[in-house]
Design a protein around this motif. Structure first.
Motif, mmCIF file in Angstrom:
data_model
loop_
_atom_site.group_PDB
_atom_site.id
_atom_site.type_symbol
_atom_site.label_atom_id
_atom_site.label_comp_id
_atom_site.label_asym_id
_atom_site.label_seq_id
_atom_site.Cartn_x
_atom_site.Cartn_y
_atom_site.Cartn_z
ATOM 1 N N VAL A 23 -21.066 -28.233 35.736
ATOM 2 C CA VAL A 23 -22.115 -29.039 35.120
ATOM 3 C C VAL A 23 -22.302 -28.591 33.669
ATOM 4 O O VAL A 23 -22.607 -27.426 33.412
ATOM 5 C CB VAL A 23 -23.447 -28.899 35.892
ATOM 6 N N CYS A 24 -22.087 -29.508 32.752
ATOM 7 C CA CYS A 24 -22.207 -29.214 31.319
ATOM 8 C C CYS A 24 -23.553 -29.723 30.796
ATOM 9 O O CYS A 24 -24.172 -30.610 31.385
ATOM 10 C CB CYS A 24 -21.078 -29.890 30.541
ATOM 11 N N GLU A 84 -36.888 -26.138 31.431
ATOM 12 C CA GLU A 84 -36.310 -27.463 31.653
ATOM 13 C C GLU A 84 -36.745 -28.396 30.531
ATOM 14 O O GLU A 84 -37.746 -28.158 29.855
ATOM 15 C CB GLU A 84 -36.741 -28.010 33.005
ATOM 16 N N ALA A 85 -35.976 -29.455 30.352
ATOM 17 C CA ALA A 85 -36.293 -30.422 29.301
ATOM 18 C C ALA A 85 -36.042 -31.826 29.839
ATOM 19 O O ALA A 85 -35.207 -32.018 30.725
ATOM 20 C CB ALA A 85 -35.434 -30.170 28.057
ATOM 21 N N VAL A 126 -29.172 -33.675 28.981
ATOM 22 C CA VAL A 126 -28.602 -34.233 30.202
ATOM 23 C C VAL A 126 -27.574 -33.250 30.738
ATOM 24 O O VAL A 126 -26.736 -32.754 29.984
ATOM 25 C CB VAL A 126 -27.932 -35.596 29.946
ATOM 26 N N GLU A 127 -27.643 -32.952 32.028
ATOM 27 C CA GLU A 127 -26.658 -32.085 32.662
ATOM 28 C C GLU A 127 -25.764 -32.942 33.542
ATOM 29 O O GLU A 127 -26.257 -33.713 34.368
ATOM 30 C CB GLU A 127 -27.351 -30.986 33.482
ATOM 31 N N SER A 128 -24.445 -32.792 33.365
ATOM 32 C CA SER A 128 -23.523 -33.667 34.076
ATOM 33 C C SER A 128 -22.143 -33.035 34.196
ATOM 34 O O SER A 128 -21.753 -32.209 33.362
ATOM 35 C CB SER A 128 -23.400 -35.010 33.337
ATOM 36 N N THR A 129 -21.415 -33.430 35.245
ATOM 37 C CA THR A 129 -19.995 -33.113 35.314
ATOM 38 C C THR A 129 -19.275 -34.020 34.322
ATOM 39 O O THR A 129 -19.816 -35.045 33.890
ATOM 40 C CB THR A 129 -19.442 -33.333 36.733
ATOM 41 N N TYR A 139 -24.029 -39.873 28.504
ATOM 42 C CA TYR A 139 -24.549 -39.535 29.836
ATOM 43 C C TYR A 139 -26.024 -39.893 30.015
ATOM 44 O O TYR A 139 -26.514 -39.962 31.137
ATOM 45 C CB TYR A 139 -24.371 -38.032 30.096
ATOM 46 N N TYR A 140 -26.712 -40.124 28.920
ATOM 47 C CA TYR A 140 -28.158 -40.361 28.984
ATOM 48 C C TYR A 140 -28.466 -41.790 29.373
ATOM 49 O O TYR A 140 -27.927 -42.738 28.798
ATOM 50 C CB TYR A 140 -28.790 -40.035 27.628
ATOM 51 N N PHE A 141 -29.348 -41.938 30.374
ATOM 52 C CA PHE A 141 -29.851 -43.257 30.750
ATOM 53 C C PHE A 141 -31.334 -43.299 30.455
ATOM 54 O O PHE A 141 -32.124 -42.553 31.055
ATOM 55 C CB PHE A 141 -29.605 -43.550 32.230
ATOM 56 N N ASN A 142 -31.728 -44.151 29.546
ATOM 57 C CA ASN A 142 -33.131 -44.265 29.142
ATOM 58 C C ASN A 142 -33.795 -45.393 29.928
ATOM 59 O O ASN A 142 -33.493 -46.574 29.716
ATOM 60 C CB ASN A 142 -33.217 -44.545 27.639
#
Length: 290
Positions: A183-184, A224-225, A231-234, A246-249
């Motif tokens: 997870v990056c 946390e933010a 955004v944390e994601s593979t 990766y961000y969904f608003n």
């Protein structure tokens, strides 16, 4: 510490000060100055400035070479024992005919030149993280096969004020293949507290230090933010390694949000066109992606 495109040695000077401030042992300080700072610079005029910069700061022994880093054998450079790599490579030099000059080529060669488990932080244009050309996609796949992406920080669009480049900071761990479930962290740090002032340029605002500390706390997992910041994601090689990808608003945007988004996009498009990367905005495949 290794900076393979050291310019005037700004990263090397900063690294030297950071390491020396962490010890009171004079023997260790001497070792830092003589053995633990390494750099390459291709341009002879910049090389001269870098050496002067280091000598004036009493570095003891300027381990800087006026050579093309991309032509160095990575296994030989690895013998220097660098556990940290920092780099701001030349921008917009790569082409279909010479993909070795892409920013990602420098990144991969840097990672190959560090010791196992070393960390690298590189400042590159956003376009490098999108990987639109086949050559750039191949570099991204090769990097993930041999190294680990830790995350990418999207910087203030005025970081290189007057240049028109939208930069990001990408952080890697060398010689550890990227796990599929890794997870990056992808952070939007465009609001960094620095601001442009007339006739002066980019200056540190009152909130800059607090925002920098907030960034470090989020990066290191101390707090946390919200997803609009981190955004944390593979990841996959063909992803765009950017927060915006990766961000969904799920918030309803305001009119000012819409105007800002359009302005940011137009600035980005203009910047890419000025860097001869207009193929990013064409409807079909260009020569760059064939």
């Amino acid at each position: 510490m290794l900076d393979p495109t050291c310019g005037t040695a700004g990263f090397l000077v900063a690294a030297m000060h950071h390491m020396i401030s962490a010890t009171e042992n004079e023997t260790k300080k001497k070792s830092i100055r003589k053995k633990q700072l390494h750099g390459y610079e291709l341009q002879s005029n910049m090389f001269a400035i870098a050496c002067t910069n280091m000598i004036l700061r009493d570095d003891g022994n300027s381990n800087i070479w006026c050579q093309d880093f991309l032509k160095q054998n990575s296994a030989q450079v690895q013998l220097k024992g660098a556990t940290v790599g920092m780099m701001n490579p030349p921008y917009s030099q790569g082409t279909k005919d010479d993909p070795s000059q892409y920013e990602l080529s420098f990144v991969e060669h840097l990672l190959d030149s560090l010791v196992v488990g070393a960390r690298a932080a590189v400042i590159v244009p956003q376009s490098s993280m999108t990987g639109k050309t086949k050559a750039e996609q191949a570099f991204k796949a090769s990097i993930m096969k041999n190294h680990t992406l830790e995350g990418v920080i999207t910087c203030n669009t005025d970081t290189f004020y007057g240049v028109g480049t939208n930069p990001v900071i990408a952080v890697f761990t060398a010689h550890e293949p990227h796990p599929e479930d890794k997870v990056c962290k992808f952070i939007d740090f465009r609001e960094d507290g620095y601001e442009v002032r007339a006739h002066i340029g980019l200056v540190e605002g009152d909130s800059a230090k607090d925002k920098r500390q907030h960034l470090l706390d989020v990066w290191n997992g101390r707090i946390e933010a919200p997803s609009k910041f981190c955004v944390e994601s593979t990841v996959q090689p063909d992803d765009e390694w950017l927060h915006s990808f990766y961000y969904f608003n799920d918030e309803i945007p305001t009119e000012s949000d819409f105007e800002k988004a359009i302005g940011d996009y137009l600035s980005f498009e203009f910047s890419m066109i000025m860097q001869n990367r207009e193929y990013l905005f064409t409807g079909g495949e260009s020569d760059e992606t064939e």
